[in-house]
Design an enzyme around this catalytic site. Sequence first.
Site, PDB file in Angstrom:
ATOM      1  CG  PHE A 298      -1.811   1.440   1.707  1.00 49.74           C
ATOM      2  CD1 PHE A 298      -3.110   1.485   1.099  1.00 49.74           C
ATOM      3  CD2 PHE A 298      -1.110   2.534   1.790  1.00 49.74           C
ATOM      4  CE1 PHE A 298      -3.570   2.231   1.509  1.00 49.74           C
ATOM      5  CE2 PHE A 298      -1.847   3.712   1.740  1.00 49.74           C
ATOM      6  CZ  PHE A 298      -3.785   3.470   1.809  1.00 49.74           C
ATOM      7  CD  GLU A 299       4.709   2.910  -1.866  1.00 46.47           C
ATOM      8  OE1 GLU A 299       5.081   2.671  -2.986  1.00 46.47           O
ATOM      9  OE2 GLU A 299       6.595   2.797  -1.297  1.00 46.47           O
ATOM     10  CB  ILE A 300      -1.694   7.344  -1.560  1.00 48.20           C
ATOM     11  CG1 ILE A 300      -2.655   6.044  -1.075  1.00 48.20           C
ATOM     12  CG2 ILE A 300      -1.705   8.321  -1.852  1.00 48.20           C
ATOM     13  CD1 ILE A 300      -3.727   6.570  -0.335  1.00 48.20           C
ATOM     14  CG  HIS A 335       9.080   2.816  -2.264  1.00 48.84           C
ATOM     15  ND1 HIS A 335       8.092   2.186  -3.041  1.00 48.84           N
ATOM     16  CD2 HIS A 335      10.232   2.913  -3.151  1.00 48.84           C
ATOM     17  CE1 HIS A 335       8.228   2.298  -3.772  1.00 48.84           C
ATOM     18  NE2 HIS A 335       9.548   1.903  -4.241  1.00 48.84           N
TER      19      HIS A 335
END
Length: 412
Positions: A298-300, A335
């Site tokens: 999950f990444e926004i 990241h």
Amino acid sequence: MSKKGSLKTTKRTRLYKQLGVALITLIGLYSLFHHSSKNVSLSTYTTIGSPDYLEPLKYAPSSTALPTDLPVDHNKYTRLLPFKYNGKKEKATFVTLARNSDLYGLINSIKAVEDRFNSKFQYDWVFLNDEEFSDEFKKTVTALISGETKFGLIPNEHWSYPSWIDKKRAADTRKTMKEKNIIYGDSESYRHMCRYESGFFWRHPLLDEYEYYWRVEPDIKMYCDIDYDVFKFMKDNKKKYGFTITIHEFRDTIETLWETTREFLSLYPQHIHKNNMLDFVSDDNGKTYNLCHFWSNFEIASLKFLRSQAYRDYFDYLDHAGGFFYERWGDAPVHSIAASLFLDRDEIHHFEGMGYYHGPYHQCPINDQIRLHNKCACNPNDDFTWKDYSCTLKYYDINNITKPDGWKDHTG
Ligand SMILES: Nc1nc2c(ncn2[C@@H]2O[C@H](COP(=O)(O)OP(=O)(O)OP(=O)(O)O)[C@@H](O)[C@H]2O)c(=O)[nH]1
Ligand SMILES: *[C@@H]1O[C@H](CO)[C@@H](O)[C@H](O)[C@H]1NC(C)=O
Ligand SMILES: [Mg+2]
């Protein structure tokens, strides 16, 4: 008694009946208004909470953005298309890396994201694959997605061994990792995937027009409604990286990642942000890595962050060191270390109101107000956020963020 007399009595009775009905109606109306203005109070459940909880008010689609005439589906029958969102949108897209064989696990993720969020805003969705997507894949996901769908083929240079990698050494690593039972330790494609998610997806031309992305993987769940535009939230609040779950990495997969990072930092000290969040990834001021990372399924996040010179230089340095192949460096620690070192700590955001699942961990807001307001369909006792193996408690503590009441009851 004459007939006339009895007639009069009947008329009077009728009049009394009518008066009675009128009176009851008046009382009814009065109590109705009285109720709606006083007894039905929203305030109990609308106390200000986190942005996730608050933003629906600020970022909700306004009714003026909706057309009055509902278009009828061009299909034969009478299914109505959802409302078209005509409000302002950010330059943002969903992005999913997938194989054709991932299709039927992926559609669960897509349907959940659409139902809980995207059907209200209709953002686009980019799919990337190292092989051509099948027609079955393309038509099936397109049928579920309210925004535009786009399908990209990954160029071979982004999904193969760079010239400087010793393939024999890479194969030896896979063999020893298999013997040590390290998860995905013997997989070649998993390594290409991690390297691609670290260094290349954001360079795909299909992403050029966007400023933000939301990464979605197969077989995830979204447990809660998201009634606000999360991308606008990111932009308005200058957020560059948003996460749900954090966790510790398996040490065996990243043995030399930190020492390589330290070499990089000594060569490129200009990339370290003054207000960085080194204390999220290191407990001894940078000497060692504490294995904490944002779980990147999950990444926004902001594409500007990944496109930055700092991130490019970092990826190139790591890529030349070879650890994507000689170890099994994951895109999540890559990241996360980059976000923690190159961003202002205030640019990193925890979406605490988003219920999320990627096997085997859940985020289920333990705060009743948030969970009930967002119509979360999950059990707060399954929440991973405050457990030992998560790093979110550390994130809250180092940033002096107030933890939800009762978090201590969810540590075990
Ligand atoms: N095109 C393509 N996509 C892949 C490949 N391997 C993984 N992916 C995608 O990359 C993402 C991460 O892979 P996953 O297999 O979910 O890895 P993971 O989340 O660490 O492990 P799981 O517990 O299996 O979910 C998913 O979106 C996959 O669909 C591959 O070889 N080719
Ligand atoms: C958190 O509070 C401590 C103690 O007041 C302070 O030293 C520290 O700088 C604060 N950290 C942040 C990120 O605001
Ligand atoms: Mg996955």
